[in-house]
Design a protein around this motif. Structure first.
Motif, PDB file in Angstrom:
ATOM      1  N   GLY A  52       2.618  -3.287   8.107  1.00  0.00           N
ATOM      2  CA  GLY A  52       2.939  -1.884   8.360  1.00  0.00           C
ATOM      3  C   GLY A  52       3.761  -1.632   9.604  1.00  0.00           C
ATOM      4  N   LEU A  53       4.118  -2.694  10.350  1.00  0.00           N
ATOM      5  CA  LEU A  53       4.909  -2.513  11.575  1.00  0.00           C
ATOM      6  C   LEU A  53       6.334  -2.102  11.228  1.00  0.00           C
ATOM      7  CD1 LEU A  53       5.047  -2.862  14.697  1.00  0.00           C
ATOM      8  CD2 LEU A  53       5.832  -5.204  14.276  1.00  0.00           C
ATOM      9  N   ASP A  54       6.815  -1.030  11.887  1.00  0.00           N
ATOM     10  CA  ASP A  54       8.172  -0.544  11.652  1.00  0.00           C
ATOM     11  C   ASP A  54       9.163  -1.409  12.415  1.00  0.00           C
ATOM     12  OD1 ASP A  54      10.252   1.252  10.838  1.00  0.00           O
ATOM     13  OD2 ASP A  54      10.182   2.127  12.849  1.00  0.00           O
ATOM     14  N   MET A  55      10.132  -1.992  11.699  1.00  0.00           N
ATOM     15  CA  MET A  55      11.135  -2.860  12.327  1.00  0.00           C
ATOM     16  C   MET A  55      12.510  -2.606  11.747  1.00  0.00           C
ATOM     17  SD  MET A  55       9.297  -6.616  12.587  1.00  0.00           S
ATOM     18  CE  MET A  55      10.747  -7.326  13.378  1.00  0.00           C
ATOM     19  N   GLN A  56      13.540  -2.784  12.580  1.00  0.00           N
ATOM     20  CA  GLN A  56      14.914  -2.685  12.110  1.00  0.00           C
ATOM     21  C   GLN A  56      15.219  -3.839  11.166  1.00  0.00           C
ATOM     22  OE1 GLN A  56      16.418  -1.974  16.483  1.00  0.00           O
ATOM     23  NE2 GLN A  56      18.136  -1.737  15.072  1.00  0.00           N
ATOM     24  N   ASN A  57      16.105  -3.584  10.200  1.00  0.00           N
ATOM     25  CA  ASN A  57      16.518  -4.649   9.286  1.00  0.00           C
ATOM     26  C   ASN A  57      17.039  -5.865  10.034  1.00  0.00           C
ATOM     27  OD1 ASN A  57      15.903  -3.698   6.738  1.00  0.00           O
ATOM     28  ND2 ASN A  57      17.844  -2.624   6.484  1.00  0.00           N
ATOM     29  N   GLU A  58      17.846  -5.612  11.079  1.00  0.00           N
ATOM     30  CA  GLU A  58      18.482  -6.700  11.806  1.00  0.00           C
ATOM     31  C   GLU A  58      17.483  -7.589  12.523  1.00  0.00           C
ATOM     32  OE1 GLU A  58      19.319  -3.588  11.900  1.00  0.00           O
ATOM     33  OE2 GLU A  58      21.477  -3.346  11.546  1.00  0.00           O
ATOM     34  N   GLU A 166      22.162   3.704   7.774  1.00  0.00           N
ATOM     35  CA  GLU A 166      21.593   4.703   6.868  1.00  0.00           C
ATOM     36  C   GLU A 166      20.605   4.066   5.894  1.00  0.00           C
ATOM     37  OE1 GLU A 166      24.068   7.521   4.925  1.00  0.00           O
ATOM     38  OE2 GLU A 166      25.461   7.695   6.626  1.00  0.00           O
ATOM     39  N   LEU A 167      20.967   2.904   5.375  1.00  0.00           N
ATOM     40  CA  LEU A 167      20.056   2.201   4.466  1.00  0.00           C
ATOM     41  C   LEU A 167      18.778   1.805   5.188  1.00  0.00           C
ATOM     42  CD1 LEU A 167      19.561   1.001   1.687  1.00  0.00           C
ATOM     43  CD2 LEU A 167      20.774  -1.061   2.415  1.00  0.00           C
ATOM     44  N   ASP A 168      18.921   1.427   6.451  1.00  0.00           N
ATOM     45  CA  ASP A 168      17.749   1.047   7.253  1.00  0.00           C
ATOM     46  C   ASP A 168      16.815   2.239   7.442  1.00  0.00           C
ATOM     47  OD1 ASP A 168      16.171  -0.707   8.717  1.00  0.00           O
ATOM     48  OD2 ASP A 168      17.196  -0.279  10.603  1.00  0.00           O
ATOM     49  N   ILE A 169      17.397   3.420   7.703  1.00  0.00           N
ATOM     50  CA  ILE A 169      16.579   4.630   7.875  1.00  0.00           C
ATOM     51  C   ILE A 169      15.817   4.937   6.587  1.00  0.00           C
ATOM     52  CG2 ILE A 169      16.633   7.118   8.310  1.00  0.00           C
ATOM     53  CD1 ILE A 169      19.205   6.585   9.978  1.00  0.00           C
ATOM     54  N   VAL A 170      16.511   4.875   5.456  1.00  0.00           N
ATOM     55  CA  VAL A 170      15.871   5.164   4.171  1.00  0.00           C
ATOM     56  C   VAL A 170      14.727   4.192   3.923  1.00  0.00           C
ATOM     57  CG1 VAL A 170      16.209   5.144   1.662  1.00  0.00           C
ATOM     58  CG2 VAL A 170      17.922   6.217   3.137  1.00  0.00           C
ATOM     59  N   ARG A 171      14.987   2.907   4.109  1.00  0.00           N
ATOM     60  CA  ARG A 171      13.959   1.886   3.864  1.00  0.00           C
ATOM     61  C   ARG A 171      12.732   2.101   4.746  1.00  0.00           C
ATOM     62  NH1 ARG A 171      11.719  -2.094   7.153  1.00  0.00           N
ATOM     63  NH2 ARG A 171      13.764  -2.308   8.142  1.00  0.00           N
ATOM     64  N   ARG A 172      12.963   2.366   6.034  1.00  0.00           N
ATOM     65  CA  ARG A 172      11.837   2.497   6.976  1.00  0.00           C
ATOM     66  C   ARG A 172      11.071   3.800   6.760  1.00  0.00           C
ATOM     67  NH1 ARG A 172      14.876   1.051  12.502  1.00  0.00           N
ATOM     68  NH2 ARG A 172      12.828   1.444  13.446  1.00  0.00           N
ATOM     69  N   LEU A 173      11.795   4.852   6.375  1.00  0.00           N
ATOM     70  CA  LEU A 173      11.103   6.116   6.110  1.00  0.00           C
ATOM     71  C   LEU A 173      10.251   6.022   4.843  1.00  0.00           C
ATOM     72  CD1 LEU A 173      13.557   9.017   7.034  1.00  0.00           C
ATOM     73  CD2 LEU A 173      11.236   8.643   7.887  1.00  0.00           C
ATOM     74  N   LEU A 204      22.126   9.168  15.808  1.00  0.00           N
ATOM     75  CA  LEU A 204      21.081   8.491  16.576  1.00  0.00           C
ATOM     76  C   LEU A 204      20.790   7.110  15.988  1.00  0.00           C
ATOM     77  CD1 LEU A 204      18.553  11.444  17.058  1.00  0.00           C
ATOM     78  CD2 LEU A 204      20.421  10.741  18.565  1.00  0.00           C
ATOM     79  N   LYS A 205      20.027   6.332  16.728  1.00  0.00           N
ATOM     80  CA  LYS A 205      19.599   5.027  16.241  1.00  0.00           C
ATOM     81  C   LYS A 205      18.585   5.228  15.109  1.00  0.00           C
ATOM     82  CE  LYS A 205      20.314   2.594  20.614  1.00  0.00           C
ATOM     83  NZ  LYS A 205      19.671   1.817  21.697  1.00  0.00           N
ATOM     84  N   PRO A 206      18.526   4.270  14.150  1.00  0.00           N
ATOM     85  CA  PRO A 206      17.611   4.416  13.013  1.00  0.00           C
ATOM     86  C   PRO A 206      16.180   4.715  13.428  1.00  0.00           C
ATOM     87  CG  PRO A 206      19.104   2.601  12.608  1.00  0.00           C
ATOM     88  CD  PRO A 206      19.380   3.070  14.012  1.00  0.00           C
ATOM     89  N   GLY A 207      15.683   4.047  14.461  1.00  0.00           N
ATOM     90  CA  GLY A 207      14.304   4.253  14.886  1.00  0.00           C
ATOM     91  C   GLY A 207      14.025   5.681  15.308  1.00  0.00           C
ATOM     92  N   GLN A 208      15.033   6.344  15.887  1.00  0.00           N
ATOM     93  CA  GLN A 208      14.859   7.738  16.314  1.00  0.00           C
ATOM     94  C   GLN A 208      14.750   8.665  15.107  1.00  0.00           C
ATOM     95  OE1 GLN A 208      18.389   7.345  18.966  1.00  0.00           O
ATOM     96  NE2 GLN A 208      17.104   8.327  20.511  1.00  0.00           N
ATOM     97  N   TYR A 209      15.528   8.382  14.066  1.00  0.00           N
ATOM     98  CA  TYR A 209      15.422   9.172  12.832  1.00  0.00           C
ATOM     99  C   TYR A 209      14.060   8.983  12.190  1.00  0.00           C
ATOM    100  CZ  TYR A 209      20.212  10.856  12.391  1.00  0.00           C
ATOM    101  OH  TYR A 209      21.391  11.536  12.578  1.00  0.00           O
ATOM    102  N   VAL A 210      13.595   7.752  12.156  1.00  0.00           N
ATOM    103  CA  VAL A 210      12.291   7.471  11.555  1.00  0.00           C
ATOM    104  C   VAL A 210      11.191   8.234  12.288  1.00  0.00           C
ATOM    105  CG1 VAL A 210      10.585   5.665  11.076  1.00  0.00           C
ATOM    106  CG2 VAL A 210      13.013   5.204  10.706  1.00  0.00           C
ATOM    107  N   THR A 211      11.243   8.222  13.612  1.00  0.00           N
ATOM    108  CA  THR A 211      10.233   8.920  14.413  1.00  0.00           C
ATOM    109  C   THR A 211      10.271  10.426  14.170  1.00  0.00           C
ATOM    110  OG1 THR A 211      10.292   7.220  16.132  1.00  0.00           O
ATOM    111  CG2 THR A 211       9.432   9.386  16.762  1.00  0.00           C
TER     112      THR A 211
END
Length: 399
Positions: A52-58, A166-173, A204-211
Motif C-alpha cells: 500500500g505504500l505510494d511510490m512514483q513509477n520511476e 499523468e499516467l503516474d498520477i492516475v495509477r497512484r490515485l 505539480l509533481k505527481p505526489g502533490q496531485y495524489v495528496t
C-alpha cells in the motif's frame, strides 16, 4: 505491512508448476533458476516492499511489474532471460560488474544498464568483435562493434511514452481510492458515481496531485458518514488542480460521464444482486496524441545525433529499446497500432541521420518472449544493417 515479492512469486510459481496440477505451465527447474539467480545477485531484501505504500513509477524497479504478472508466460520468460543476463554479467570485466552493483538502488538507470547488457550479449553471442564501455572526449560510451571491417560506435537509449507523469498520477490515485473506499460506513442504497478530472497543464509533481485529491476524497467520505438519513448526493469540489465530483448512481449518469470522456478517473459503486452488496469498478482514462509520441521520438534521436556529432567514429549505431509487457512505465510504442514505420522513416530523413537506427522490440506477451527490430540506415550501410537485423533475430534462439 511488509512482504517479499520474490518469495511470493516463487511460492506461487512452485504451486502452478506442481505435477499435481492438470496442466503445469512451466518447468520447476526454471523457477528455481530464476529464484536462485535473482536472490543471489540482488539480495533477497531488495524485493521487500511495504504493502500500500505510494511510490512514483520511476522509483519502482521494473522487475516488480514482471513479478506482479505471476501467470503471464511472457513475464516469466522475461525473468528467465534477465537471470541469464545476470549469469552472463558474471563473466564480464569487473568494472562492469561494479557498475551493476552501484545502480541497484537506482531503478531507471539499472533498467538502462540491463538494456546495455542485452546489447553486449547480442554482440558476444553473434561473435561480433566488440569493446565494452569505451571512452571518448572524456565521456563513457556503451561500446564499439566491428562489422565488415567497419568499426561502429554504438549507444543505447530507452524512451518511454509521453505524459508519464499523468499516467503516474492516475495509477497512484486508483491505488489510493481502493484504500479509502472501505472507510465508507454510510449505506447508500442506490450506489454512487465519483469522477476525478485534472486541469491541464499538469504543473505539480505527481505526489502533490495524489495528496490533494486523496485529501479531497477523504473529506467527502467523512462528511458522507456523518449525514443523517439517505442523502441525495450532488457533490463537487473544485480546486486549482482539478475537480472531484460525486453523485447518486444511475445508468443514465454513468452513460453520460463515460461518453463525455472528460474524466481521468471514474468510480462506480453499483448495487449488486444481493441486498447491501455493491459492485465496485475504478477506471482510469489515459491517452496521448500520436503527434506527441513521434515528437518525443524525434527529440530523442536528435539528442543522440548531437551528442556524437564531433565523434572521431565515422560509423555509428543508435539502439532504441522498446520493451513491451504489462506495466505502467510503457515504452514509446506500447502496441502495434501506434507504430508507424513511414513516420519513423520521415523523422530519420528529416534529421539527415547517417547512423544506423535500430528500434529493438523486446516483446513479453502472453505467447512468450520475442525479439525483433525496425532498422533504418543510409544506403552505404545496408549490408551491415541487415546483418544486425539477423543478429537480433538470432537472440530468439540464444535465450
Amino acid at each position: 505491512m511488509q512482504t517479499n515479492l520474490l518469495t511470493n512469486w516463487y511460492k506461487h510459481s512452485l504451486y502452478t508448476c506442481s505435477p499435481l496440477q492438470i496442466t503445469p505451465h512451466v518447468e520447476i527447474a526454471n523457477i528455481e533458476y530464476i529464484y536462485t539467480g535473482l536472490s543471489k545477485s540482488f539480495g533477497l531484501s531488495f524485493f521487500d516492499v511495504t504493502v500500500g505504500l505510494d511510490m512514483q513509477n520511476e522509483k519502482i524497479p521494473w522487475l516488480f511489474s514482471l513479478f506482479a504478472n505471476k501467470d503471464h508466460i511472457g513475464c516469466l520468460e522475461g525473468l528467465y532471460h534477465l537471470t541469464q543476463l545476470i549469469n552472463y554479467l558474471e563473466g564480464l570485466d569487473n568494472e562492469i560488474q561494479k557498475k551493476f552493483r552501484s545502480l541497484i538502488n537506482s531503478p531507471e538507470n539499472l533498467r538502462t544498464f540491463f538494456f546495455e547488457l542485452f546489447i553486449f550479449h547480442l554482440c558476444d553471442k553473434n561473435k561480433i568483435p566488440n569493446d565494452k564501455k569505451v571512452w571518448e572526449n572524456g565521456q563513457e560510451l556503451e561500446g564499439t562493434m566491428t562489422i565488415n571491417n567497419n568499426v561502429f560506435l554504438y549507444e543505447c537509449r530507452k524512451t518511454f511514452i509521453p505524459k508519464r507523469d499523468e499516467l503516474d498520477i492516475v495509477r497512484r490515485l486508483i491505488t489510493t481510492l481502493y484504500q479509502l473506499i472501505p472507510n465508507i460506513s454510510k449505506y447508500i442504497p442506490g450506489g454512487m458515481i465519483w469522477s476525478i478530472t485534472f486541469k491541464r497543464p499538469i504543473l505539480l509533481k505527481p505526489g502533490q496531485y495524489v495528496t490533494k485529491f486523496s485529501d479531497c476524497v477523504d473529506l467527502f467520505i467523512k462528511r458522507l458518514n456523518t449525514f443523517e438519513g439517505i442523502p441525495d448526493i450532488q457533490y463537487e469540489h473544485d480546486m486549482d488542480e482539478g475537480t472531484f465530483s460525486a453523485q447518486n448512481y444511475s445508468e443514465a449518469n454513468h452513460f453520460e460521464i463515460q461518453n463525455m470522456k472528460q474524466f481521468d478517473i471514474i468510480v462506480t459503486q453499483k448495487p449488486g444482486t444481493q441486498h447491501g452488496h455493491f459492485k465496485l469498478n475504478i477506471t482510469g482514462n489515459f491517452g496521448v496524441y500520436r503527434t506527441k509520441i513521434y515528437k518525443k521520438l524525434e527529440n530523442a534521436i536528435r539528442s543522440k545525433k548531437k551528442q556524437h556529432e564531433n565523434s572521431s567514429f565515422q560509423n555509428q549505431i543508435i539502439f532504441m529499446d522498446n520493451e513491451e509487457f504489462p506495466e505502467f512505465n510503457m515504452p514509446i510504442f506500447p502496441n502495434d497500432n501506434i507504430l508507424d514505420v513511414k513516420e519513423i522513416h520521415r523523422i530519420y530523413d528529416k534529421l539527415s541521420l547517417k547512423a544506423i537506427l535500430i528500434i529493438l522490440r523486446r516483446q513479453y506477451h502472453t505467447t512468450g518472449a520475442k525479439y525483433s527490430s525496425l532498422i533504418f540506415y543510409p544506403d552505404h550501410l545496408r549490408e551491415e544493417a541487415k546483418f544486425l537485423e539477423t543478429a537480433i533475430e538470432n537472440m530468439n534462439r540464444y535465450f
